[in-house]
Design an enzyme around this catalytic site. Structure first.
Site, mmCIF file in Angstrom:
data_model
loop_
_atom_site.group_PDB
_atom_site.id
_atom_site.type_symbol
_atom_site.label_atom_id
_atom_site.label_comp_id
_atom_site.label_asym_id
_atom_site.label_seq_id
_atom_site.Cartn_x
_atom_site.Cartn_y
_atom_site.Cartn_z
ATOM 1 N N ASP A 228 31.650 -24.240 -49.226
ATOM 2 C CA ASP A 228 31.070 -22.910 -49.303
ATOM 3 C C ASP A 228 29.558 -23.124 -49.304
ATOM 4 O OD1 ASP A 228 30.493 -20.274 -49.483
ATOM 5 O OD2 ASP A 228 31.745 -19.859 -51.222
HETATM 6 C C1 BGC Z 1 30.359 -16.967 -49.821
HETATM 7 C C2 BGC Z 1 31.237 -17.245 -48.615
HETATM 8 C C3 BGC Z 1 30.450 -16.986 -47.366
HETATM 9 C C4 BGC Z 1 29.197 -17.838 -47.380
HETATM 10 C C5 BGC Z 1 28.305 -17.651 -46.174
HETATM 11 C C6 BGC Z 1 29.042 -17.699 -49.750
HETATM 12 O O1 BGC Z 1 28.185 -17.310 -50.767
HETATM 13 O O2 BGC Z 1 31.052 -17.339 -50.985
HETATM 14 O O3 BGC Z 1 32.383 -16.453 -48.658
HETATM 15 O O4 BGC Z 1 31.231 -17.241 -46.243
HETATM 16 O O5 BGC Z 1 28.415 -17.510 -48.514
HETATM 17 O O6 BGC Z 1 27.659 -16.421 -46.229
#
Ligand code: BGC
Length: 796
Positions: A228
């Site tokens: 993530d």
């Molecule tokens: C979120 C993800 C997301 C990623 C990119 C993260 O903070 O948890 O779900 O895909 O950011 O924006």
């Protein structure tokens, strides 16, 4: 060149470079070897492609794309085909905009209704989650667009999501929190996104048990594990344990760590090569795909999803509206709440609202705002206008729900109430008109103190950009509602299974309720609920009959075939979801009363009947046995229950299942009494016995020395930290004027570990700067200043 050959030509530096992003959204390209970069973008209920590749959460800085209903909504369709079509449609938009991977679906389980991101997730039930997630993946990947199934695993709250350790016993982990991922991995997703949190003490991004033992060795996942955004903790350990791609870029910092580790023998280059191979496989797979884009009207598909997902929860002979006079009351009829906030926020192509849809259809209605969206407080003049309208019409339709500020990535709710002004509006209108119909918006369960005073209730959830058209069609009977709740609506927050253990302390959160999540808990406890799992009404009626099993006894390696007939016996064409639950009749291990193990949605014209066939394999009868570390069936009788919700047993049949591997009971029934009968709240002591390992402390004292995993909130106890937070707050205000986005950004920031700042602030927050500040925070002033001066020197 074949991939192995490319790897043999890569330098150590190039290999290390490939393992983390080029910027926020793309992977590195290495032109000398013909390695292109691929592009990822958020979603998944639409495409959120930022205009600026170095931007993460800019406001409205993403291209317009179709905003489909969010997962909390589409899950209520119980319709695999629809989810597949939605996956294809989102993929088509990715193709149009040169995006290779869509970051979704989000398949975390709804442990508590409070989790701020529940609107992005499907269900409290892992079977439903797995089936719908898999359908979306097969749709998107069928078009050649990769997915990133997220967030693996144990990310069931926003509070301290970057750091908190989700403490989950192995059985609950397998049966509840991993089962959806396990199902989806069978669709061979191109990537899987590991979550920010720790699981049982270890960061998910470097958790050997999750990434190597289960994901790779047991499930055979050969795709790429992406972190993530900013979830990488120890880059080298991550590589060893199965993490591949760090996103976004670490601006060379982690490349350096990989290079050093290989050079000093701490990392076997073979492990690095294995990761590089997986990343290259992905990159070339994305670039070679046949991306045959078929232009289609996704706005109407978004409506189809909403038509099939919106849930009719109450109807005392009031809906659909025929030619009665109506009043439309509530600002949400003009300014719809149709999606949640955070990284999934889509910039919709064409946003519908109920007011305009009714006007376009020449419907006769009168309107009042009822409340302001900017405040929860009741404004008397608006309330009075609404009451006077309600007095003039036969049916006042009141649009209420969770406003934007209630649900977002970055923070959880603290209660399940809707704004006070909305509740008051319904109560007051019900006093002057007995025919109130409520249209509710919001991505998660809410309390409904007025439920006994209204005649109709439509739960429109967060129904996407075309949802308003669906609401109007459902109100007037053009569409017959067929959605069923994919989660339980409790009467009050205190009734929820994780109430005493959510969101845990500053170090850990105990999932003390274990496997008793959602209806598994309410049913076993005999806890009254507002609306049960799987519940939803229709304008027509269905008759269930003739349940048949192909055998009355099976061995657990055989498939049980269940068939039944369902007939539309009412006056509207419509679709019915036949839900199949399996109930162990005399289990020796503790189990929920019953569990969803099959479902089928069937569309029936008036008077039409169809046979529904559902197959049950071994897994439908098994539980996860922690002692033998395998799925085990207990020999005995099982009841097959088919119905239109989790509380309606329209049909039942019995089967005897012979286990091929009987396992002696390992639970100490007395010590685990509470998990057998749920007589009391689950205590930490109960959980300690079940967990059967030392529990990490819920809270730890925050004190010097601070480190790279200290959160900004923790650092703000120091002077430098305070100044830093003040400066960032100013910066946030400059970035966006949207108050909700500001709140989300601030909440996210305060919970961020210090290390992630390097990923999110581009190359301005360099390693030297970070090291220097940390030294100063830890009162090593001279060393810290030296580092900062070193940075200055390097710059000049
Ligand atoms: C979120 C993800 C997301 C990623 C990119 C993260 O903070 O948890 O779900 O895909 O950011 O924006």
């Amino acid at each position: 060149m074949v991939i192995k050959e490319i790897i043999s030509k890569m330098t150590l530096e190039e290999k290390a470079r490939l393992c983390s992003g080029k910027n926020v959204w793309e992977t590195e390209d290495i032109s000398r070897l013909g390695i292109p970069s691929i592009m990822m973008a958020d979603g998944p209920h639409g495409l959120r492609k930022q205009y600026d590749k170095s931007d993460n959460l800019g406001v409205n800085s993403s291209i317009p794309s179709t905003c489909f209903p969010t997962a909390a909504t589409s899950a209520c369709s119980f319709d695999r085909n629809l989810l597949k079509k939605m996956g294809e449609a989102v993929a088509n938009e990715c193709i149009e905009h040169d995006v290779d991977i869509i970051l979704g679906p989000g398949v975390n389980i709804k442990r508590s209704p409070l989790c701020g991101r529940n609107f992005e997730y499907f269900s409290e039930d892992p079977y439903l989650t797995g089936e719908l997630g898999a359908a979306f993946v097969s749709g998107a990947q069928g078009k050649g667009i990769g997915v990133s199934v997220k967030h693996y695993c144990g990310n069931n709250q926003e509070k301290l999501r970057n750091k908190v350790s989700s403490v989950i016993d192995e059985r609950a982990l397998r049966e509840i929190y991993l089962a959806g991922f396990e199902r989806i991995v069978k669709e061979k997703p191109y990537t899987l996104m590991c979550s920010y949190n720790r699981l049982n003490g270890e960061y998910a991004s470097e958790n050997k048990y999750l990434l190597t033992d289960i994901l790779r060795d047991e499930w055979g996942f050969d795709g790429v594990v992406v972190t993530d955004w900013g979830a990488c903790n120890d880059r080298v350990l991550g590589l060893v344990n199965g993490q591949d791609l760090e996103m976004p870029s670490s601006f060379g910092i982690n490349d350096q760590k990989i290079i050093e580790a290989v050079k000093n023998g701490k990392l076997d280059e073979g492990i690095l090569d294995r990761t590089v191979e997986r990343i290259l496989n992905l990159v070339f797979k994305c670039k070679n795909n046949d991306k045959s884009y078929s232009k289609q009207d996704n706005h109407l598909l978004a409506k189809e999803v909403a038509d099939n997902s919106i849930v009719l929860l109450k109807n005392e002979g009031i809906l659909p509206i025929k030619d009665e006079s109506v009043g439309i009351i509530g600002k949400m009829a003009k300014v719809p709440r149709y999606q949640g906030s955070g990284s999934s926020r889509i910039n919709p192509v064409r946003l519908e609202n109920v007011f305009d849809c009714l006007t376009a259809q020449n419907k006769d209605f009168i309107y009042a705002d009822g409340y302001l969206l900017e405040t929860d407080k009741c404004i008397n003049s608006l309330l009075e206008d609404a009451i006077s309208i309600a007095k003039k019409v036969h049916i006042p339709i009141v649009f209420i729900g969770l406003t934007d500020s209630y649900e977002s990535e970055g923070f959880d709710r603290t209660h399940i109430d809707i704004p006070e002004a909305h509740n008051r509006l319904v109560e007051e209108i019900a006093k002057v008109n007995p025919n109130v119909v409520v249209v509710l918006s919001g991505g998660a369960p809410v309390s409904m103190p007025w439920i006994g005073k209204v005649k109709g209730l439509i739960n429109s959830y967060l129904s996407g950009e075309s949802g308003a058209m669906s609401i109007v069609d459902i109100l007037y009977g053009k569409v017959n509602p067929s959605g069923k709740l994919a989660e339980t609506y409790p009467v009050k927050l205190q009734d929820t299974p994780s109430y005493s253990h959510f969101p845990g302390g500053n170090n850990a959160v105990y999932y003390a309720e274990s496997i008793y999540v959602g209806y598994r808990y309410y049913e076993k406890k005999g806890q009254e609920v507002l609306f049960p799992f799987g519940y939803g009404l229709s304008y027509t009626t269905f008759d269930y009959r003739d349940i048949r099993l192909n055998k009355t006894g099976i061995n657990d390696n055989e498939i049980l075939e269940v068939s039944l007939t369902v007939k539309n016996t009412g006056r509207y064409p419509g679709a019915e979801v036949c839900e199949l639950y399996v109930k162990a009749l005399n289990p020796a291990v503790f189990k929920p009363v019953k569990e969803l193990k099959g479902f089928e949605k069937v569309y029936l014209e008036i008077g039409e009947e169809k046979t529904v066939n559902i197959k049950l394999d071994r897994r439908a009868f098994s539980y996860y046995n922690v002692q033998v570390k395998d799925w085990v069936v207990e020999s005995g009788f099982y009841e097959i229950i088919v119905g239109s919700s989790s509380v309606s047993e329209n049909l039942t049949a019995k089967v005897f299942v012979h286990s091929h591997k009987e396992v002696p009971l390992y639970y100490d029934k007395e010590a685990l009494e509470n998990y057998y009968n749920l007589k009391k709240d689950f205590s930490v002591e109960d959980f300690r016995i079940l967990y059967d390992k030392p529990l990490e402390p819920l809270n730890v004292k925050v004190k010097r020395p601070y480190d790279y995993n200290s959160t900004i909130a923790e650092l703000s106890h120091t002077l430098v930290g305070k100044l830093f937070v003040r400066a960032v707050k100013k910066q946030i205000k400059k970035t966006t004027t949207d108050v909700l986005m500001q709140r989300m950004m601030l909440a996210t920031l305060m919970d961020l570990p210090y290390r992630t700042l390097m990923s999110f602030s581009g190359d301005t927050f360099t390693k030297d700067l970070a090291d220097g500040l940390l030294l100063i925070i830890n009162r090593h002033y001279i060393k810290g200043l030296k580092k900062l001066l070193n940075k200055k020197k390097m710059e000049s």
